[in-house]
Design a protein around this motif. Structure first.
Motif, PDB file in Angstrom:
ATOM      1  N   ALA A  54       0.814  -1.216   0.000  1.00  0.00           N
ATOM      2  CA  ALA A  54       0.000   0.000   0.000  1.00  0.00           C
ATOM      3  C   ALA A  54       0.844   1.261   0.000  1.00  0.00           C
ATOM      4  O   ALA A  54       0.344   2.350  -0.311  1.00  0.00           O
ATOM      5  N   LEU A  55       2.125   1.142   0.338  1.00  0.00           N
ATOM      6  CA  LEU A  55       3.016   2.311   0.390  1.00  0.00           C
ATOM      7  C   LEU A  55       3.719   2.568  -0.937  1.00  0.00           C
ATOM      8  O   LEU A  55       4.362   3.610  -1.100  1.00  0.00           O
ATOM      9  N   ILE A  56       3.630   1.640  -1.877  1.00  0.00           N
ATOM     10  CA  ILE A  56       4.358   1.782  -3.143  1.00  0.00           C
ATOM     11  C   ILE A  56       3.963   3.047  -3.905  1.00  0.00           C
ATOM     12  O   ILE A  56       4.840   3.752  -4.437  1.00  0.00           O
ATOM     13  N   PRO A  57       2.675   3.422  -4.003  1.00  0.00           N
ATOM     14  CA  PRO A  57       2.339   4.638  -4.755  1.00  0.00           C
ATOM     15  C   PRO A  57       3.019   5.898  -4.247  1.00  0.00           C
ATOM     16  O   PRO A  57       3.223   6.848  -5.019  1.00  0.00           O
ATOM     17  N   LEU A  58       3.405   5.932  -2.970  1.00  0.00           N
ATOM     18  CA  LEU A  58       4.083   7.127  -2.442  1.00  0.00           C
ATOM     19  C   LEU A  58       5.444   7.349  -3.078  1.00  0.00           C
ATOM     20  O   LEU A  58       5.984   8.455  -3.027  1.00  0.00           O
ATOM     21  N   ALA A  59       6.001   6.305  -3.699  1.00  0.00           N
ATOM     22  CA  ALA A  59       7.308   6.462  -4.348  1.00  0.00           C
ATOM     23  C   ALA A  59       7.244   7.424  -5.519  1.00  0.00           C
ATOM     24  O   ALA A  59       8.272   7.961  -5.942  1.00  0.00           O
ATOM     25  N   ALA A  60       6.045   7.660  -6.058  1.00  0.00           N
ATOM     26  CA  ALA A  60       5.889   8.599  -7.175  1.00  0.00           C
ATOM     27  C   ALA A  60       5.653  10.025  -6.701  1.00  0.00           C
ATOM     28  O   ALA A  60       5.598  10.945  -7.518  1.00  0.00           O
ATOM     29  N   ASP A  61       5.515  10.236  -5.396  1.00  0.00           N
ATOM     30  CA  ASP A  61       5.259  11.574  -4.862  1.00  0.00           C
ATOM     31  C   ASP A  61       6.472  12.471  -5.107  1.00  0.00           C
ATOM     32  O   ASP A  61       7.619  12.043  -4.968  1.00  0.00           O
ATOM     33  N   GLU A  62       6.198  13.727  -5.476  1.00  0.00           N
ATOM     34  CA  GLU A  62       7.282  14.666  -5.757  1.00  0.00           C
ATOM     35  C   GLU A  62       8.149  14.944  -4.535  1.00  0.00           C
ATOM     36  O   GLU A  62       9.309  15.327  -4.661  1.00  0.00           O
ATOM     37  N   GLU A  63       7.577  14.778  -3.356  1.00  0.00           N
ATOM     38  CA  GLU A  63       8.331  15.063  -2.130  1.00  0.00           C
ATOM     39  C   GLU A  63       9.081  13.844  -1.603  1.00  0.00           C
ATOM     40  O   GLU A  63       9.708  13.925  -0.549  1.00  0.00           O
ATOM     41  N   MET A  64       8.994  12.729  -2.316  1.00  0.00           N
ATOM     42  CA  MET A  64       9.736  11.528  -1.917  1.00  0.00           C
ATOM     43  C   MET A  64      11.090  11.554  -2.615  1.00  0.00           C
ATOM     44  O   MET A  64      11.173  11.491  -3.845  1.00  0.00           O
ATOM     45  N   ARG A  65      12.143  11.658  -1.812  1.00  0.00           N
ATOM     46  CA  ARG A  65      13.498  11.723  -2.369  1.00  0.00           C
ATOM     47  C   ARG A  65      14.372  10.691  -1.668  1.00  0.00           C
ATOM     48  O   ARG A  65      14.580  10.776  -0.462  1.00  0.00           O
ATOM     49  N   PRO A  66      14.870   9.707  -2.421  1.00  0.00           N
ATOM     50  CA  PRO A  66      15.740   8.709  -1.801  1.00  0.00           C
ATOM     51  C   PRO A  66      17.095   9.342  -1.427  1.00  0.00           C
ATOM     52  O   PRO A  66      17.435  10.400  -1.963  1.00  0.00           O
ATOM     53  N   PRO A  67      17.825   8.710  -0.470  1.00  0.00           N
ATOM     54  CA  PRO A  67      17.557   7.395   0.118  1.00  0.00           C
ATOM     55  C   PRO A  67      16.437   7.431   1.154  1.00  0.00           C
ATOM     56  O   PRO A  67      16.363   8.346   1.977  1.00  0.00           O
ATOM     57  N   VAL A  68      15.595   6.406   1.086  1.00  0.00           N
ATOM     58  CA  VAL A  68      14.506   6.217   2.040  1.00  0.00           C
ATOM     59  C   VAL A  68      14.511   4.743   2.433  1.00  0.00           C
ATOM     60  O   VAL A  68      15.261   3.942   1.870  1.00  0.00           O
ATOM     61  N   ALA A  69      13.665   4.413   3.400  1.00  0.00           N
ATOM     62  CA  ALA A  69      13.606   3.017   3.827  1.00  0.00           C
ATOM     63  C   ALA A  69      12.189   2.686   4.249  1.00  0.00           C
ATOM     64  O   ALA A  69      11.452   3.538   4.759  1.00  0.00           O
ATOM     65  N   LEU A  70      11.816   1.450   4.005  1.00  0.00           N
ATOM     66  CA  LEU A  70      10.583   0.925   4.569  1.00  0.00           C
ATOM     67  C   LEU A  70      10.881   0.509   6.008  1.00  0.00           C
ATOM     68  O   LEU A  70      11.832  -0.243   6.260  1.00  0.00           O
ATOM     69  N   LEU A  71      10.111   1.019   6.927  1.00  0.00           N
ATOM     70  CA  LEU A  71      10.283   0.697   8.338  1.00  0.00           C
ATOM     71  C   LEU A  71       9.107  -0.153   8.803  1.00  0.00           C
ATOM     72  O   LEU A  71       7.950   0.248   8.670  1.00  0.00           O
ATOM     73  N   ALA A  72       9.421  -1.325   9.324  1.00  0.00           N
ATOM     74  CA  ALA A  72       8.406  -2.177   9.938  1.00  0.00           C
ATOM     75  C   ALA A  72       8.704  -2.272  11.420  1.00  0.00           C
ATOM     76  O   ALA A  72       9.851  -2.497  11.813  1.00  0.00           O
ATOM     77  N   HIS A  73       7.687  -2.070  12.240  1.00  0.00           N
ATOM     78  CA  HIS A  73       7.894  -2.205  13.674  1.00  0.00           C
ATOM     79  C   HIS A  73       6.691  -2.905  14.290  1.00  0.00           C
ATOM     80  O   HIS A  73       5.558  -2.812  13.795  1.00  0.00           O
ATOM     81  N   ALA A  74       6.959  -3.608  15.367  1.00  0.00           N
ATOM     82  CA  ALA A  74       5.890  -4.310  16.081  1.00  0.00           C
ATOM     83  C   ALA A  74       5.001  -3.284  16.779  1.00  0.00           C
ATOM     84  O   ALA A  74       5.503  -2.384  17.451  1.00  0.00           O
ATOM     85  N   VAL A  75       3.712  -3.402  16.616  1.00  0.00           N
ATOM     86  CA  VAL A  75       2.772  -2.428  17.183  1.00  0.00           C
ATOM     87  C   VAL A  75       2.882  -2.402  18.697  1.00  0.00           C
ATOM     88  O   VAL A  75       2.893  -1.334  19.325  1.00  0.00           O
ATOM     89  N   ASP A  76       2.953  -3.564  19.326  1.00  0.00           N
ATOM     90  CA  ASP A  76       3.008  -3.638  20.783  1.00  0.00           C
ATOM     91  C   ASP A  76       4.411  -3.454  21.336  1.00  0.00           C
ATOM     92  O   ASP A  76       4.593  -3.332  22.547  1.00  0.00           O
ATOM     93  N   GLU A  77       5.398  -3.435  20.463  1.00  0.00           N
ATOM     94  CA  GLU A  77       6.794  -3.299  20.883  1.00  0.00           C
ATOM     95  C   GLU A  77       7.547  -2.513  19.813  1.00  0.00           C
ATOM     96  O   GLU A  77       8.322  -3.073  19.037  1.00  0.00           O
ATOM     97  N   PRO A  78       7.315  -1.174  19.754  1.00  0.00           N
ATOM     98  CA  PRO A  78       7.857  -0.382  18.636  1.00  0.00           C
ATOM     99  C   PRO A  78       9.368  -0.456  18.487  1.00  0.00           C
ATOM    100  O   PRO A  78       9.896  -0.253  17.399  1.00  0.00           O
ATOM    101  N   GLY A  79      10.060  -0.739  19.573  1.00  0.00           N
ATOM    102  CA  GLY A  79      11.509  -0.832  19.462  1.00  0.00           C
ATOM    103  C   GLY A  79      11.980  -2.012  18.645  1.00  0.00           C
ATOM    104  O   GLY A  79      13.118  -2.035  18.185  1.00  0.00           O
ATOM    105  N   ARG A  80      11.108  -3.019  18.445  1.00  0.00           N
ATOM    106  CA  ARG A  80      11.460  -4.157  17.590  1.00  0.00           C
ATOM    107  C   ARG A  80      11.106  -3.790  16.167  1.00  0.00           C
ATOM    108  O   ARG A  80       9.936  -3.642  15.821  1.00  0.00           O
ATOM    109  N   SER A  81      12.119  -3.615  15.345  1.00  0.00           N
ATOM    110  CA  SER A  81      11.873  -3.061  14.014  1.00  0.00           C
ATOM    111  C   SER A  81      12.879  -3.611  13.018  1.00  0.00           C
ATOM    112  O   SER A  81      13.866  -4.255  13.390  1.00  0.00           O
TER     113      SER A  81
END
Length: 792
Positions: A54-81
């Motif tokens: 669902a985040l892929i379309p944001l890659a076409a946004d004019e304000e998206m400038r790499p380098p960027v990263a996909l961040l995944a984190h546990a909802v109940d434990e945000p420090g686990r990512s």
């Protein structure tokens, strides 16, 4: 010919287009773009977590400038990512952008993050004995030894450096017409041979990942037939090509652990690309790779021009002739080394020899700023974020405090509204564990209205922000809740006082009453004078913040005054019978309390003025007790002298008593260290009061030889702390005067501060006592004159 016809032109039943790449490889990125342009697939599958589709379309946004990263984190434990970083020259990024530009669906097919993060939790549980690395930034993978496919291929080709081999066979190889698929074919064959030889080679977890990728690939083939292209690490291509049953793949995925996860885009940096990340593909020279990818032609000439621009900005003399000569040298080195084009090693050698004149100092700057680089990506505000992240972004815009990857200093004047807001934000973030800014010493000002910060935004801070989101939805509410929780959990009195100071700095009025109540309770129960003395300075220091920040510190002043009274009562007994280390620690406490009382005595709260007098009485007690270590007695005398509560003559008398022959040399040396050591400006005192210098010198020359080696280290430590100019002046004074034996050597020398001759009246006053002690009816005049030289 249509895209479908081109895909089918590979032959009936040819299967999907598998593009094996090196993560973050510009040569692979160019080859992927060319292959996609030639094949025109109907769907692009990419190695990455499916939750990010669902985040892929944001890659076409004019304000998206790499380098960027996909961040995944546990909802109940945000420090686990975990992160999946993408640079402009990453093949996966190129594939995403191509798909978006051509209205082709793009999907991630790697194992879902819900499983990879749960794997990390299991590893932590099994490595509780300390063997696990516990790096939340690492992607999934076993801790056992993994083979490096590029390293094996480079060694087989006769290269000792995998980076140099990759540059020669991929980065410096152009993609010709009709040749777009050739590099992928060769890489697939090479990886197939490696997997046949080494098996999974320490990549056991990859078997599960590849099973999931095959299932996703089959689903895409059912929907799009042969119009499927896959962009993944070259290591996985043979596994995706092999025949495996659906049942076997599902069996590998059965029973995998799960955690609830959330995903978003976060900014990344070139510097962080140089570390192993979620793709497991750290690169040493992201800035150089970015240049190779973006340079339309003549990459060496353009690179060396960049280097020249950087060195000129640092005031080094670099002309166009230097650039031309460096290009020629790099090309010559490449030819001598049998390389198709100059690589990073050749250009670096050329820069060192031509532009840096053989020095590695400016070369280190080139490596830091250009070879690695401080490029920081940007993410559009429409990207998903936790509420705390959104509030932080709002504050950053309002305060004009933009995150930057390059470290910079920020000077704040707290009398200005914007700067005061910046200070509050940075202090609140530090309370939350988001170390965007680090306090530094202010230059040219010691007032409380000025602060200096060193700022540097690292990608990991996005994880810290997500983790801090459990405390509140805004920076203020989260910092308040965190401060209250820290107060309850604090172990020692000093921890609570430090927290109270941080609450004042961060201006958390709702948290301060809770912290103050905890502080008062802890102070009432703590009987350790060292703890009380350690806590008092931070508490009193906080009182100054009310002047410029408008904070009510009345309650804080009352607690500080009560704490000071308890220190006054308990300090003299606590200073008795201490060994050398404990005495030195207590001396530091005495210094800290003295400074705190000086501030507290000037505090606006009524009734604190008497604290100065009470403290001076305590210092006088410390001066005269023989059971108190010499370093503390000496410091007490010095503090009273500096405050004007002790006359010069009285201080000299006390020093003379301590430095008499009856005092053990080690005790006398400790007294001297307390009086003139510890960075207290004692050297200046000796320079301006040569009477004291004469006493020290006379004592030192009289120390017995057997005791001299014991006191020498202590004295060297004391006097080595002085400025070179002070030591030089003291040496000159001793050489000219007191070095011959105290005040008598200075008599008649004409040195300022010494009398022209002996003080016979003072000497006569001593004689009756000497006669009584020695049992003599008469003492020769010569003996009286000698003693007069000592006491004078």
């Amino acid at each position: 010919m249509t895209g479908v016809e081109r895909a089918e032109g590979r032959g009936a039943g040819a299967g999907p287009l598998l593009l094996g790449v090196r993560h973050h490889g510009p040569g692979s990125a160019r080859a992927v773009r060319a292959a996609l342009e030639e094949a025109r697939p109907r769907v692009v599958l990419i190695e990455g977590p499916p939750e990010a589709d669902a985040l892929i379309p944001l890659a076409a946004d004019e304000e998206m400038r790499p380098p960027v990263a996909l961040l995944a984190h546990a909802v109940d434990e945000p420090g686990r990512s975990s992160f999946w970083p993408l640079a402009e020259f990453s093949p996966e990024w190129v594939a995403i952008r191509w798909a978006l530009a051509h209205d082709v669906p793009a999907r991630f097919i790697d194992l879902p993050a819900t499983h990879t993060l749960a794997w990390g939790r299991q590893e932590d549980a099994t490595s509780a004995d300390g063997d696990g690395e516990g790096d939340s930034d690492s992607g999934p993978g076993p801790a056992d030894l993994r083979i490096d496919p590029l390293g094996v291929l480079a060694e087989a080709a006769g290269y000792d450096d995998p980076e140099r081999w990759w540059e020669d066979v991929v980065e410096h190889r152009g993609v010709g017409k009709g040749d777009a698929l050739a590099p992928f074919t060769v890489l697939e064959e090479a990886m197939g041979a490696l997997r046949e030889t080494y098996g999974v080679g320490g990549h056991e977890r990859d078997l599960v990942r590849e099973a999931h990728m095959r299932l996703q690939l089959r689903a895409a083939q059912r929907e799009f037939e042969d119009g499927v292209a896959v962009v993944c690490g070259a290591w996985h291509v043979p596994a995706l090509r092999q025949k495996a049953t659906v049942a076997a793949d599902k069996a590998l995925l059965k029973g995998l652990p799960k955690v609830k996860t959330d995903m978003t885009w976060v900014p990344w940096t070139h510097r962080r690309l140089s570390r192993i990340s979620g793709y497991g593909a750290g690169i040493e020279s992201p800035g150089w790779y970015g240049h190779l990818f973006s340079a339309p032609d003549r990459p060496v000439e353009r690179w060396l021009t960049k280097v020249a621009g950087l060195l000129r900005a640092e005031d080094r003399i670099v002309s166009s002739a230097h650039v031309i000569e460096a290009v020629r040298l790099a090309e010559t080195l490449a030819a001598m080394r049998g390389r198709p084009l100059p690589g990073l090693s050749e250009t670096t050698d050329a820069v060192r020899a031509v532009m840096c004149e053989g020095s590695d100092v400016p070369l280190a700057l080139v490596h830091d700023r250009l070879v690695v680089g401080d490029v920081l990506g940007e993410v559009p505000p429409t990207a998903p974020a936790v509420p705390l992240q959104r509030d932080l972004a709002r504050l950053q815009r309002r305060l004009r405090l933009k995150p930057e990857a390059l470290e910079r200093e920020l000077e704040l004047d707290l009398r200005k509204e914007t700067d005061a807001g910046r200070s509050r934000l940075l202090h609140r973030l530090r309370l939350l564990g988001v170390g965007w800014g680090e306090p530094a010493a202010s230059r040219g000002s010691t007032g409380t209205f000025r602060e200096t910060w060193r700022l540097r935004w690292e990608p990991e801070l996005s994880v810290r922000v997500a983790e801090a989101g459990v405390w509140g939805t805004t920076v203020l509410s989260a910092a308040t809740a965190k401060a209250e929780a820290d107060g309850v959990a604090a172990q020692g009195l000093a921890d609570v006082t430090a927290l109270a100071e941080r609450c004042l700095l961060a201006e958390l009025p709702d948290a301060l009453p809770t912290v103050m109540r905890i502080l008062a309770d802890r102070a009432a129960l703590d009987t350790d004078v060292g703890h009380l003395a350690q806590a008092l300075p931070a508490l009193v220091r906080s009182l100054r913040y009310g002047d410029v920040r408008g904070t009510d510190t009345g309650a804080l002043a009352e607690v500080a005054a009560g704490l000071a009274e308890r220190v006054f009562v308990g300090l003299p007994p606590a200073c008795a019978a201490l060994d050398a280390d404990a005495a030195e620690e207590m001396r530091r406490h005495v210094d800290a309390v003295h400074g705190a009382v000086g501030l507290l005595g000037d505090a606006p709260a009524a009734g604190h003025g008497h604290l100065r007098g009470r403290w001076q009485s305590v210092l006088r007690v410390l001066c005269g007790r023989d059971t108190v270590p010499g370093v503390i007695r000496g410091r007490a005398v010095r503090l009273l002298l500096d405050d004007g509560e002790l006359a010069q003559d009285e201080a000299a008398l006390l020093m003379g008593l301590v430095l008499s022959p009856g005092t053990p040399p080690a005790d006398a040396a400790a007294w001297i260290e307390g009086f003139v050591g510890g960075g207290s400006g004692g050297g200046i005192l000796l320079v301006h009061d040569e009477r004291l210098l004469g006493l020290v010198d006379a004592w030192l020359t009289g120390v017995p030889a057997e005791a001299f080696t014991d006191v020498l280290p202590l004295l060297r430590r004391t006097f080595s702390a002085y400025e070179p100019g002070v030591r030089r002046t003291l040496g000159e004074l001793v050489r000219r005067g007191p070095g011959g034996g105290g005040g008598s050597a200075a008599a008649g020398s004409g040195i300022p501060g010494f009398g022209p001759e002996l003080d016979t009246a003072r000497a006569d006053a001593v004689l009756p006592v000497v006669r009584l002690l020695l049992g003599l009816d008469d003492v020769e005049e010569r003996t009286g004159n000698d003693l007069a030289g000592v006491t004078g």
